[in-house]
Design a protein around this motif. Structure first.
Motif, PDB file in Angstrom:
ATOM      1  N   ALA A 149      -1.214  -4.238  -4.431  1.00 41.90           N
ATOM      2  CA  ALA A 149      -1.520  -4.841  -3.128  1.00 41.90           C
ATOM      3  C   ALA A 149      -2.486  -6.014  -3.255  1.00 41.90           C
ATOM      4  O   ALA A 149      -2.317  -7.030  -2.583  1.00 41.90           O
ATOM      5  CB  ALA A 149      -2.101  -3.786  -2.201  1.00 41.90           C
ATOM      6  N   GLU A 150      -3.487  -5.880  -4.147  1.00 45.65           N
ATOM      7  CA  GLU A 150      -4.526  -6.914  -4.201  1.00 45.65           C
ATOM      8  C   GLU A 150      -4.041  -8.217  -4.821  1.00 45.65           C
ATOM      9  O   GLU A 150      -4.714  -9.232  -4.740  1.00 45.65           O
ATOM     10  CB  GLU A 150      -5.768  -6.395  -4.928  1.00 45.65           C
ATOM     11  CG  GLU A 150      -5.567  -6.029  -6.387  1.00 45.65           C
ATOM     12  CD  GLU A 150      -5.307  -4.542  -6.576  1.00 45.65           C
ATOM     13  OE1 GLU A 150      -4.656  -3.929  -5.705  1.00 45.65           O
ATOM     14  OE2 GLU A 150      -5.751  -3.989  -7.598  1.00 45.65           O
ATOM     15  N   HIS A 151      -2.865  -8.187  -5.454  1.00 48.94           N
ATOM     16  CA  HIS A 151      -2.372  -9.404  -6.112  1.00 48.94           C
ATOM     17  C   HIS A 151      -1.181 -10.027  -5.402  1.00 48.94           C
ATOM     18  O   HIS A 151      -0.534 -10.907  -5.944  1.00 48.94           O
ATOM     19  CB  HIS A 151      -2.006  -9.095  -7.571  1.00 48.94           C
ATOM     20  CG  HIS A 151      -3.189  -8.648  -8.377  1.00 48.94           C
ATOM     21  ND1 HIS A 151      -3.214  -7.476  -9.087  1.00 48.94           N
ATOM     22  CD2 HIS A 151      -4.402  -9.211  -8.528  1.00 48.94           C
ATOM     23  CE1 HIS A 151      -4.399  -7.328  -9.670  1.00 48.94           C
ATOM     24  NE2 HIS A 151      -5.135  -8.368  -9.340  1.00 48.94           N
ATOM     25  N   ALA A 210     -13.328 -11.496  -3.284  1.00 47.39           N
ATOM     26  CA  ALA A 210     -12.424 -11.011  -4.325  1.00 47.39           C
ATOM     27  C   ALA A 210     -12.069 -12.122  -5.307  1.00 47.39           C
ATOM     28  O   ALA A 210     -11.640 -11.858  -6.421  1.00 47.39           O
ATOM     29  CB  ALA A 210     -11.163 -10.446  -3.686  1.00 47.39           C
ATOM     30  N   ALA A 221      -7.182  -7.371   0.842  1.00 44.75           N
ATOM     31  CA  ALA A 221      -8.063  -8.539   0.746  1.00 44.75           C
ATOM     32  C   ALA A 221      -8.236  -8.996  -0.706  1.00 44.75           C
ATOM     33  O   ALA A 221      -8.837 -10.034  -0.944  1.00 44.75           O
ATOM     34  CB  ALA A 221      -9.412  -8.226   1.374  1.00 44.75           C
ATOM     35  N   GLY A 222      -7.743  -8.192  -1.651  1.00 43.89           N
ATOM     36  CA  GLY A 222      -7.735  -8.654  -3.035  1.00 43.89           C
ATOM     37  C   GLY A 222      -8.633  -7.874  -3.980  1.00 43.89           C
ATOM     38  O   GLY A 222      -8.951  -8.358  -5.068  1.00 43.89           O
ATOM     39  N   HIS A 223      -9.046  -6.668  -3.576  1.00 37.89           N
ATOM     40  CA  HIS A 223      -9.946  -5.901  -4.430  1.00 37.89           C
ATOM     41  C   HIS A 223      -9.201  -4.749  -5.097  1.00 37.89           C
ATOM     42  O   HIS A 223      -8.269  -4.189  -4.530  1.00 37.89           O
ATOM     43  CB  HIS A 223     -11.110  -5.344  -3.599  1.00 37.89           C
ATOM     44  CG  HIS A 223     -11.908  -6.415  -2.921  1.00 37.89           C
ATOM     45  ND1 HIS A 223     -13.000  -7.002  -3.488  1.00 37.89           N
ATOM     46  CD2 HIS A 223     -11.744  -7.022  -1.723  1.00 37.89           C
ATOM     47  CE1 HIS A 223     -13.495  -7.907  -2.665  1.00 37.89           C
ATOM     48  NE2 HIS A 223     -12.742  -7.953  -1.587  1.00 37.89           N
ATOM     49  N   SER A 224      -9.646  -4.398  -6.301  1.00 39.78           N
ATOM     50  CA  SER A 224      -8.982  -3.323  -7.043  1.00 39.78           C
ATOM     51  C   SER A 224      -9.271  -1.974  -6.383  1.00 39.78           C
ATOM     52  O   SER A 224     -10.145  -1.863  -5.532  1.00 39.78           O
ATOM     53  CB  SER A 224      -9.506  -3.290  -8.477  1.00 39.78           C
ATOM     54  OG  SER A 224     -10.873  -2.911  -8.464  1.00 39.78           O
ATOM     55  N   TRP A 225      -8.526  -0.942  -6.791  1.00 41.59           N
ATOM     56  CA  TRP A 225      -8.745   0.370  -6.186  1.00 41.59           C
ATOM     57  C   TRP A 225     -10.142   0.883  -6.510  1.00 41.59           C
ATOM     58  O   TRP A 225     -10.773   1.554  -5.702  1.00 41.59           O
ATOM     59  CB  TRP A 225      -7.671   1.368  -6.601  1.00 41.59           C
ATOM     60  CG  TRP A 225      -7.741   1.790  -8.048  1.00 41.59           C
ATOM     61  CD1 TRP A 225      -7.047   1.263  -9.081  1.00 41.59           C
ATOM     62  CD2 TRP A 225      -8.583   2.811  -8.606  1.00 41.59           C
ATOM     63  NE1 TRP A 225      -7.399   1.870 -10.245  1.00 41.59           N
ATOM     64  CE2 TRP A 225      -8.334   2.835 -10.003  1.00 41.59           C
ATOM     65  CE3 TRP A 225      -9.509   3.711  -8.078  1.00 41.59           C
ATOM     66  CZ2 TRP A 225      -8.995   3.715 -10.856  1.00 41.59           C
ATOM     67  CZ3 TRP A 225     -10.160   4.588  -8.946  1.00 41.59           C
ATOM     68  CH2 TRP A 225      -9.900   4.588 -10.307  1.00 41.59           C
ATOM     69  N   SER A 271     -14.534 -10.691   2.922  1.00 40.54           N
ATOM     70  CA  SER A 271     -13.971  -9.817   1.879  1.00 40.54           C
ATOM     71  C   SER A 271     -12.796 -10.418   1.100  1.00 40.54           C
ATOM     72  O   SER A 271     -12.713 -10.201  -0.110  1.00 40.54           O
ATOM     73  CB  SER A 271     -13.629  -8.443   2.453  1.00 40.54           C
ATOM     74  OG  SER A 271     -12.663  -8.544   3.445  1.00 40.54           O
ATOM     75  N   PRO A 272     -11.901 -11.205   1.713  1.00 40.15           N
ATOM     76  CA  PRO A 272     -10.853 -11.801   0.869  1.00 40.15           C
ATOM     77  C   PRO A 272     -11.399 -12.895  -0.049  1.00 40.15           C
ATOM     78  O   PRO A 272     -10.786 -13.203  -1.063  1.00 40.15           O
ATOM     79  CB  PRO A 272      -9.870 -12.420   1.876  1.00 40.15           C
ATOM     80  CG  PRO A 272     -10.254 -11.895   3.197  1.00 40.15           C
ATOM     81  CD  PRO A 272     -11.697 -11.522   3.132  1.00 40.15           C
ATOM     82  N   TYR A 316      -9.194  -3.420   2.520  1.00 40.94           N
ATOM     83  CA  TYR A 316     -10.010  -3.951   1.427  1.00 40.94           C
ATOM     84  C   TYR A 316      -9.138  -4.274   0.211  1.00 40.94           C
ATOM     85  O   TYR A 316      -9.357  -5.263  -0.468  1.00 40.94           O
ATOM     86  CB  TYR A 316     -11.105  -2.946   1.057  1.00 40.94           C
ATOM     87  CG  TYR A 316     -12.291  -3.576   0.357  1.00 40.94           C
ATOM     88  CD1 TYR A 316     -13.124  -4.446   1.031  1.00 40.94           C
ATOM     89  CD2 TYR A 316     -12.577  -3.293  -0.968  1.00 40.94           C
ATOM     90  CE1 TYR A 316     -14.213  -5.029   0.409  1.00 40.94           C
ATOM     91  CE2 TYR A 316     -13.666  -3.857  -1.608  1.00 40.94           C
ATOM     92  CZ  TYR A 316     -14.491  -4.731  -0.912  1.00 40.94           C
ATOM     93  OH  TYR A 316     -15.561  -5.305  -1.525  1.00 40.94           O
ATOM     94  N   ARG A 317      -8.145  -3.424  -0.020  1.00 44.62           N
ATOM     95  CA  ARG A 317      -7.252  -3.692  -1.160  1.00 44.62           C
ATOM     96  C   ARG A 317      -6.450  -4.950  -0.919  1.00 44.62           C
ATOM     97  O   ARG A 317      -6.327  -5.803  -1.792  1.00 44.62           O
ATOM     98  CB  ARG A 317      -6.289  -2.509  -1.370  1.00 44.62           C
ATOM     99  CG  ARG A 317      -6.994  -1.318  -1.865  1.00 44.62           C
ATOM    100  CD  ARG A 317      -6.530  -0.720  -3.140  1.00 44.62           C
ATOM    101  NE  ARG A 317      -5.828  -1.455  -4.117  1.00 44.62           N
ATOM    102  CZ  ARG A 317      -4.940  -0.916  -4.933  1.00 44.62           C
ATOM    103  NH1 ARG A 317      -4.640   0.349  -4.808  1.00 44.62           N
ATOM    104  NH2 ARG A 317      -4.352  -1.619  -5.860  1.00 44.62           N
ATOM    105  N   PHE A 325     -14.570  -2.861   8.241  1.00 41.41           N
ATOM    106  CA  PHE A 325     -15.428  -2.025   7.402  1.00 41.41           C
ATOM    107  C   PHE A 325     -16.690  -1.736   8.200  1.00 41.41           C
ATOM    108  O   PHE A 325     -17.495  -2.645   8.426  1.00 41.41           O
ATOM    109  CB  PHE A 325     -15.745  -2.745   6.091  1.00 41.41           C
ATOM    110  CG  PHE A 325     -14.531  -3.361   5.445  1.00 41.41           C
ATOM    111  CD1 PHE A 325     -13.382  -2.614   5.255  1.00 41.41           C
ATOM    112  CD2 PHE A 325     -14.523  -4.688   5.060  1.00 41.41           C
ATOM    113  CE1 PHE A 325     -12.248  -3.179   4.684  1.00 41.41           C
ATOM    114  CE2 PHE A 325     -13.396  -5.260   4.482  1.00 41.41           C
ATOM    115  CZ  PHE A 325     -12.253  -4.504   4.296  1.00 41.41           C
ATOM    116  N   ILE A 369      -1.600 -11.596   0.320  1.00 39.88           N
ATOM    117  CA  ILE A 369      -1.237 -11.307   1.709  1.00 39.88           C
ATOM    118  C   ILE A 369      -2.504 -11.179   2.548  1.00 39.88           C
ATOM    119  O   ILE A 369      -3.530 -10.698   2.078  1.00 39.88           O
ATOM    120  CB  ILE A 369      -0.420  -9.991   1.745  1.00 39.88           C
ATOM    121  CG1 ILE A 369       1.002 -10.267   1.282  1.00 39.88           C
ATOM    122  CG2 ILE A 369      -0.431  -9.367   3.135  1.00 39.88           C
ATOM    123  CD1 ILE A 369       1.821  -9.044   1.095  1.00 39.88           C
ATOM    124  N   VAL A 375       0.824  -1.208   0.000  1.00 42.66           N
ATOM    125  CA  VAL A 375       0.000   0.000   0.000  1.00 42.66           C
ATOM    126  C   VAL A 375       0.858   1.258   0.000  1.00 42.66           C
ATOM    127  O   VAL A 375       0.365   2.340  -0.278  1.00 42.66           O
ATOM    128  CB  VAL A 375      -1.010   0.016   1.174  1.00 42.66           C
ATOM    129  CG1 VAL A 375      -2.086  -1.026   0.950  1.00 42.66           C
ATOM    130  CG2 VAL A 375      -0.344  -0.184   2.504  1.00 42.66           C
TER     131      VAL A 375
END
Lengths: 372, 285
Positions: free
Chosen positions: A72-74, A102, B185-189, A98-99, B182-183, A87, A77, A52
């Protein structure tokens, strides 16, 4: 499972260097604890790994692959934040899910995944609640469940027990190692609590001011602290540190405490005349009779129970404060004059000027501070 | 619990009543006037006892204004429609442009970002009259004068900075960690913006939209100069009631009642968001 390598990482915020040429290797399946005071750069390090924020210099490799261009999302982790970062507009279920959402997982698979991890963390009864309706302990477990839910190969836990009460922290300290072992992930765990570090880490990296000061097993760090600062951080009650100037007689080196000679067996003679600091773990000091050899006269100031120990604060004739620890329930003086005996075998010697360790205790200690 | 004495309660009630009368009386009086003829309105002393008439509303709705000098055509209903169309479209456009911009300003500090944000805010400092003359010229060259498109464009001067600055504050108040979580966790921006930032800033966006709507609705000077009769909103259309044979107070009153109704209804409906939205940023720790 995966490996993590940091190579010469530099992170600056304007002119402030937060991470200063830092390198670190975490082995496959290892739990590495990053330990250090606030402002040491631990959280920044985790965020760099998570992707991030980006480093100014250096390389981050996850599973041997440079992740500089991976978002970060790929990165695969799981991360738990110190402030939970749940959230607020989603239920605990959706938070944990949430993970999984995705990925292309089916609704049933998501539900099964969430319930499995929620059961493991004993929060399956509050899954419909929103974070506002959860207790601090439940929030902490939800945050942890969210990090675990995707079964990530690399887990980053940023002081997850910081904001929970003492009782829960104690419980989790016992529960977490089992949980992390079951997960099989490579873990980087940040904490400011040395007991957590000792309990959870396969290895501990001690950080301060953006650098790693020492890295090793918990026993290594407890028994061979690289400098005064680390010796002070590891151990409860804190190690006693007294300024001394070693002298020598033909049969060895000794220091004087309140005019009483304390022999330091096996000490090289080149420390003689140097200004040093002697480190005495409170567990290695004992009350003794006035007539015993090497008895140092002191005045008992205060006594505090500390879990399974009783800690006594005593003053030497020169007014220096010394902490003495003994197992709870054993007799000891409560006030007034008393005598203590110091075990020279178990003394650390540090260079006063550089703070570096000159000699570690000849008798190694276990994690609990008892002679091995 | 704190207990309040009867005296304190009474005093509080009196104070509140005074405040309510002070603020509500003009609206109440206008409401009464809208049901009176010009003659009864101009009676001295004024009376609240009268025979109500719907002639004012009838005149507005039919568009035929009967005065001593004859019958006049007025386009009030068209003005009302224009007001609704212009305000809704302007606010919608400002939200579409302003909310993502606000997010960018809140989350990405780049070189000059503060300057750009401040320049946009400064549109609100300058008196509209200052830019009106050059704007009229430009619009004539560009063929934008007297078009809805041109008006909506100019209305962005009112709506965009307002939305940008209010919503930006809300985005800044959302903990960056929540978005990071949230990012990671695997989500796009973009998914993060849609699923985390937008819902969490929702009350703020609603409040900003509502305020922008009220400001757009109340605008007078841009529409007066840049649009002709068939594109003008109610604020400008109300001028038609100042006729050669006198001022039509009754019709003005009923026109006011009709033109405040949409904003009032909207404000009442969104009151919860408005209060929550405007105070949340300030009191949150």
């Amino acid at each position: 499972m995966t490996t993590l390598q940091l190579k010469n990482i530099v992170k600056r915020y304007k002119t402030n260097t937060v991470l200063d040429n830092l390198s670190l290797d975490v082995a496959d399946g290892e739990t590495l604890v990053l330990f250090g005071p606030s402002g040491a750069g631990k959280t920044v390090l985790l965020r760099l790994v998570a992707g991030v924020i980006d480093p100014e210099e250096g390389q981050i490799l996850i599973g041997g692959e440079d992740v500089a261009d991976i978002d970060a999302e790929h990165r695969g982790i799981g991360m738990a934040f110190q402030n939970f970062a749940l959230f607020p507009h989603m239920s605990a279920f959706d938070n944990i899910a949430s993970p999984l959402t995705a990925t292309n997982a089916t609704k049933d698979a998501i539900s099964a995944g969430v319930h499995k991890v929620a059961k493991l963390l004993k929060i399956d009864h509050v899954l419909s609640h929103h974070p506002k309706a959860l207790s601090n302990g439940q929030k902490q477990r939800t945050a942890l469940a969210r990090a675990l839910a995707g079964s990530p190969p690399l887990l980053l836990l940023d002081d997850p027990l910081r904001n929970v009460d003492a009782k829960l922290r104690f419980e989790m300290r016992l529960e977490l190692p089992r949980l992390l072992a079951a997960q099989g992930a490579t873990v980087v765990y940040v904490t400011q609590d040395y007991k957590e570090a000792m309990a959870l880490g396969d290895r501990i990296a001690v950080m301060s001011q953006g650098r790693i000061r020492q890295i090793g097993t918990p026993e290594d760090i407890y028994n061979t602290p690289a400098d005064i600062e680390i010796a002070r951080l590891f151990g409860d009650p804190t190690i006693n540190l007294l300024d001394v100037t070693p002298k020598s007689v033909p049969d060895g080196v000794y220091v004087e405490l309140s005019n009483v000679k304390v022999a330091l067996p096996g000490m090289p003679s080149d420390v003689v005349g140097k200004t040093c600091v002697i480190g005495l773990r409170p567990e290695t000091i004992a009350f003794t009779d006035a007539g015993a050899p090497g008895a140092i006269p002191v005045t008992v100031e205060a006594e505090t129970p500390l879990n399974e120990k009783t800690v006594t604060l005593v003053l030497t004739a020169r007014g220096r404060e010394i902490l003495v620890s003994r197992p709870a329930g054993t007799p000891g003086p409560v006030s007034g004059p008393a005598h203590i005996a110091v075990n020279g075998q178990a003394a650390f010697l540090f260079d006063k000027e550089s703070g570096g360790l000159i000699r570690s205790a000849a008798t190694p200690m276990t994690r609990n501070g008892e002679a091995a | 619990m704190e207990t309040t004495s009867t005296l304190e309660k009474t005093l509080r009630l009196i104070a509140l009543t005074l405040v309510v009368i002070f603020f509500m009386f003009p609206i109440f009086w206008i409401f009464l006037m809208s049901f009176q003829t010009n003659e009864t309105i101009l009676t001295i002393p004024p009376s609240i006892i009268f025979t109500p008439t719907l002639s004012n509303y009838a005149a507005l709705i039919t568009g035929k204004l009967t005065t001593a000098a004859g019958t006049l055509d007025i386009a009030f209903m068209r003005n009302l429609g224009n007001s609704i169309f212009l305000s809704v479209t302007s606010v919608a456009l400002a939200l579409v442009l302003g909310v993502p911009a606000a997010y960018a300003f809140a989350r990405h500090k780049f070189k000059g970002s503060e300057d750009i944000a401040f320049t946009l805010l400064s549109f609100r400092f300058a008196p509209p009259l200052l830019v009106l003359l050059p704007l009229t010229q430009y619009f004539q060259w560009l063929g934008l004068s007297d078009t809805y498109f041109g008006l909506i464009w100019v209305y962005q001067l009112i709506c965009l900075p307002l939305i940008l600055w209010i919503v930006r504050g809300y985005f800044e108040d959302i903990s960056a960690d929540v978005e990071y979580a949230y990012r990671i966790a695997g989500h796009s921006w973009f998914a993060t913006f849609r699923k985390i930032a937008l819902p969490l800033a929702g009350p703020g966006i609603a409040a900003a939209g509502l305020l922008a709507f009220i400001f757009a609705w109340n605008n007078f000077v841009f529409a007066l100069v840049l649009a002709s009769a068939d594109k003008q909103p109610v604020t400008v259309g109300a001028l038609a009631f100042v006729t050669s044979s006198g001022i039509q107070y009754g019709q003005i009153a009923s026109a006011i009642v009709l033109s405040v109704t949409p904003t009032l209804a909207l404000a009442l409906y969104a009151q919860r968001y408005l209060v929550e939205g405007l105070s949340l940023g300030a009191v949150k720790g």
